[in-house]
Design an enzyme around this catalytic site. Sequence first.
Site, PDB file in Angstrom:
ATOM      1  N   ALA A  13      27.347   8.794  -7.375  1.00 28.67           N
ATOM      2  CA  ALA A  13      28.124   8.451  -6.178  1.00 28.67           C
ATOM      3  C   ALA A  13      28.193   9.570  -5.153  1.00 28.67           C
ATOM      4  O   ALA A  13      28.418   9.321  -3.975  1.00 28.67           O
ATOM      5  CB  ALA A  13      29.530   8.049  -6.586  1.00 28.67           C
ATOM      6  N   ASP A  16      23.102  11.625  -1.880  1.00 30.96           N
ATOM      7  CA  ASP A  16      22.762  11.250  -0.513  1.00 30.96           C
ATOM      8  C   ASP A  16      22.578   9.750  -0.303  1.00 30.96           C
ATOM      9  O   ASP A  16      23.084   9.182   0.661  1.00 30.96           O
ATOM     10  CB  ASP A  16      21.432  11.923  -0.173  1.00 30.96           C
ATOM     11  CG  ASP A  16      21.606  12.883   0.967  1.00 30.96           C
ATOM     12  OD1 ASP A  16      22.744  13.373   1.143  1.00 30.96           O
ATOM     13  OD2 ASP A  16      20.616  13.105   1.688  1.00 30.96           O
ATOM     14  N   ALA A  18      23.702   7.269  -2.028  1.00 33.65           N
ATOM     15  CA  ALA A  18      24.963   6.547  -2.164  1.00 33.65           C
ATOM     16  C   ALA A  18      25.767   6.656  -0.870  1.00 33.65           C
ATOM     17  O   ALA A  18      26.256   5.658  -0.343  1.00 33.65           O
ATOM     18  CB  ALA A  18      25.755   7.102  -3.339  1.00 33.65           C
ATOM     19  N   GLU A 217       6.987   9.433   9.607  1.00 32.73           N
ATOM     20  CA  GLU A 217       8.306   9.990   9.878  1.00 32.73           C
ATOM     21  C   GLU A 217       8.120  11.235  10.714  1.00 32.73           C
ATOM     22  O   GLU A 217       7.136  11.954  10.540  1.00 32.73           O
ATOM     23  CB  GLU A 217       9.021  10.343   8.565  1.00 32.73           C
ATOM     24  CG  GLU A 217       9.719   9.152   7.955  1.00 32.73           C
ATOM     25  CD  GLU A 217      10.429   9.436   6.627  1.00 32.73           C
ATOM     26  OE1 GLU A 217      11.237   8.608   6.226  1.00 32.73           O
ATOM     27  OE2 GLU A 217      10.161  10.469   6.000  1.00 32.73           O
ATOM     28  N   HIS A 241       6.321   1.192  -1.383  1.00 33.85           N
ATOM     29  CA  HIS A 241       6.626   0.499  -0.127  1.00 33.85           C
ATOM     30  C   HIS A 241       5.389  -0.154   0.502  1.00 33.85           C
ATOM     31  O   HIS A 241       5.389  -1.329   0.815  1.00 33.85           O
ATOM     32  CB  HIS A 241       7.258   1.453   0.891  1.00 33.85           C
ATOM     33  CG  HIS A 241       8.501   2.140   0.402  1.00 33.85           C
ATOM     34  ND1 HIS A 241       9.347   1.574  -0.524  1.00 33.85           N
ATOM     35  CD2 HIS A 241       9.049   3.343   0.715  1.00 33.85           C
ATOM     36  CE1 HIS A 241      10.363   2.404  -0.756  1.00 33.85           C
ATOM     37  NE2 HIS A 241      10.200   3.487  -0.020  1.00 33.85           N
ATOM     38  N   LYS A 337       4.790  12.500   6.488  1.00 39.88           N
ATOM     39  CA  LYS A 337       6.039  13.122   6.938  1.00 39.88           C
ATOM     40  C   LYS A 337       5.689  14.146   8.011  1.00 39.88           C
ATOM     41  O   LYS A 337       4.556  14.620   8.078  1.00 39.88           O
ATOM     42  CB  LYS A 337       6.701  13.844   5.767  1.00 39.88           C
ATOM     43  CG  LYS A 337       7.005  12.883   4.626  1.00 39.88           C
ATOM     44  CD  LYS A 337       8.383  13.095   4.074  1.00 39.88           C
ATOM     45  CE  LYS A 337       8.785  11.948   3.191  1.00 39.88           C
ATOM     46  NZ  LYS A 337      10.103  11.435   3.438  1.00 39.88           N
ATOM     47  N   ARG A 343       7.864   5.659  12.547  1.00 40.37           N
ATOM     48  CA  ARG A 343       7.487   4.266  12.740  1.00 40.37           C
ATOM     49  C   ARG A 343       6.911   3.662  11.459  1.00 40.37           C
ATOM     50  O   ARG A 343       6.297   4.354  10.660  1.00 40.37           O
ATOM     51  CB  ARG A 343       6.411   4.197  13.825  1.00 40.37           C
ATOM     52  CG  ARG A 343       6.363   2.843  14.474  1.00 40.37           C
ATOM     53  CD  ARG A 343       5.275   2.710  15.491  1.00 40.37           C
ATOM     54  NE  ARG A 343       5.210   3.779  16.477  1.00 40.37           N
ATOM     55  CZ  ARG A 343       4.172   3.910  17.315  1.00 40.37           C
ATOM     56  NH1 ARG A 343       3.156   3.090  17.263  1.00 40.37           N
ATOM     57  NH2 ARG A 343       4.156   4.886  18.184  1.00 40.37           N
TER      58      ARG A 343
HETATM   59  C1  BG6 Z   1      12.278   6.453   0.567  1.00 42.91           C
HETATM   60  C2  BG6 Z   1      11.478   7.708   0.425  1.00 42.91           C
HETATM   61  O1  BG6 Z   1      11.916   5.541  -0.428  1.00 42.91           O
HETATM   62  O2  BG6 Z   1      12.022   5.885   1.821  1.00 42.91           O
HETATM   63  C3  BG6 Z   1      11.795   8.670   1.539  1.00 42.91           C
HETATM   64  O3  BG6 Z   1      11.763   8.312  -0.824  1.00 42.91           O
HETATM   65  C4  BG6 Z   1      11.659   8.009   2.891  1.00 42.91           C
HETATM   66  O4  BG6 Z   1      10.938   9.805   1.470  1.00 42.91           O
HETATM   67  C5  BG6 Z   1      12.409   6.691   2.914  1.00 42.91           C
HETATM   68  O5  BG6 Z   1      12.179   8.887   3.862  1.00 42.91           O
HETATM   69  C6  BG6 Z   1      12.117   5.924   4.197  1.00 42.91           C
HETATM   70  O6  BG6 Z   1      12.953   4.812   4.274  1.00 42.91           O
HETATM   71  P1  BG6 Z   1      13.337   4.223   5.673  1.00 42.91           P
HETATM   72  O7  BG6 Z   1      14.069   2.981   5.337  1.00 42.91           O
HETATM   73  O8  BG6 Z   1      14.164   5.244   6.368  1.00 42.91           O
HETATM   74  O9  BG6 Z   1      12.056   3.980   6.402  1.00 42.91           O
END
Ligand code: BG6
Length: 489
Positions: A13, A16, A18, A217, A241, A337, A343
């Site tokens: 909890a 970050d 959380a 990012e 993802h 990153k 985007r």
């Molecule tokens: C997380 C990754 O799964 O997704 C992070 O561990 C990343 O590294 C994040 O920053 C990105 O998620 P979102 O929803 O901000 O695009």
Amino acid sequence: EEDSTLSITVVGASGDLAKKKIFPALFALYYEDCLPKNFVVFGYSRTKMNDEELRNMISRTLTCRIDKRENCDNKMAQFLKRCFYHSGQYNSEEHFQELNCKLKEKEGSRLSNRLFYLSIPPNIFVDVVRCASTKASSTTGWTRVIVEKPFGRNSESSSELTRCLKQYLTEDQIFRIDHYLGKELVENLSVLRFSNLVFEPLWSRNYIRNVQLIFSEDFGTEGRGGYFDNYGIIRDIMQNHLLQILALFAMETPVSLDAEDVRNEKVKVLRSMRPLQLEDVVVGQYKGHSKGGKSYPGYTDDPTVPSNSATPTFAAAALFINNARWDGVPFLMKAGKALHTKRAEIIVQFRHVPGNLFKRNFATDLDKATNELVLRVQPDEAIYLKINNKVPGLGMRLDRSDLNLLYKARYPREIPDAYERLLLDAIEGERRLFIRRDELDAAWSLFTPMLKELEERKIAPELYPYGSRGPVGAHYLAAKHNVRWGDLT
Ligand code: BG6
């Protein structure tokens, strides 16, 4: 509902995730009246805190995205009253037994449903599951556990984790979350495809030249270097993802929208893919850079990262699906990153119009004039289709324009955060957007041999400056497959 209590215990909890996502999502669900009448939220972690301190912590980070609306403060106070805290060790059955007593006290004689959200590092998953399931399971209703990635580091460790969890939980109780599946545009992918006649018939190698899944990012691993260095961008973003988006994009039509039917199709397409080859992967790592008088640290400048780390913070990859629908179509992924922008996009490039009558009337080269469908997952959700159009006037000049669906113009209402939808689904027992065990196995099979080789051969990542467009190797990789990155043109 009257005679049951739902408890949601957030294990980890004080972490970050959380603070930034889970508590705010729970509050948003409460605000929208989506939580059952009798619910309580418990925070569990090692940090010593009392209920009041937890409430303060939550309220500080609660990003009330509906704060412009009336009654928010009041609702927030109501919500916080339902939040409690228990401090304990992650491997202590005794501490979970104490939690159990507190849960029981809130439940009284009502039937109890218990949801545990494991927002903790993977090395303590099994301990927590052991303690929670033996000491704090519901005896009258259901018990479910949401687990966050990483689910292992490769096929072997993932199977091992599955084997351990299976000692305490049934597959039905495990909700493996991939929050990208809760994003509005990712969910919409199937709607777009399966309920528009103008798309589904084109959804194959006959009309689609390539598909690109892009995640970028504009910040580095600041503060998360310790976790990240063990995993790298391929495991952090691509294997989950982006691959999940790919599976939804490329699967055959499911029999129904039922969780099992959809996941059957996703597994099938994942299993039709050929495991990634090292030659179809480019890796990069960001280095320090100064721009406009400001200096940005390199990845290895992070004190929690070894100075000789070869962990990729950027990767591009080309994947292929060996089935009749997609044979030969490159699916390109790119994730990084510390790039120039933040985007996430799905880009579909269509083939040339055979024997195009207007080939002489294009201002640009014909290759740039093919149709392109873009789903911008974030920020600023949008779907647009690039079409060729006549520039108005007496001449005959063609121009590429966009048919543009901008969400904020069309749907002014705020879009729920991915965690809201997924938490609600877990509460309701809807499994469609969670990763089934065989899906996870299939996903790891695609990446494991390549990752192993990459790490054994200690392939050095190509360095790229913080804030740049990433390593040039990504262009060569795309070019090798006759692809031009859609986000750079
Ligand atoms: C997380 C990754 O799964 O997704 C992070 O561990 C990343 O590294 C994040 O920053 C990105 O998620 P979102 O929803 O901000 O695009």
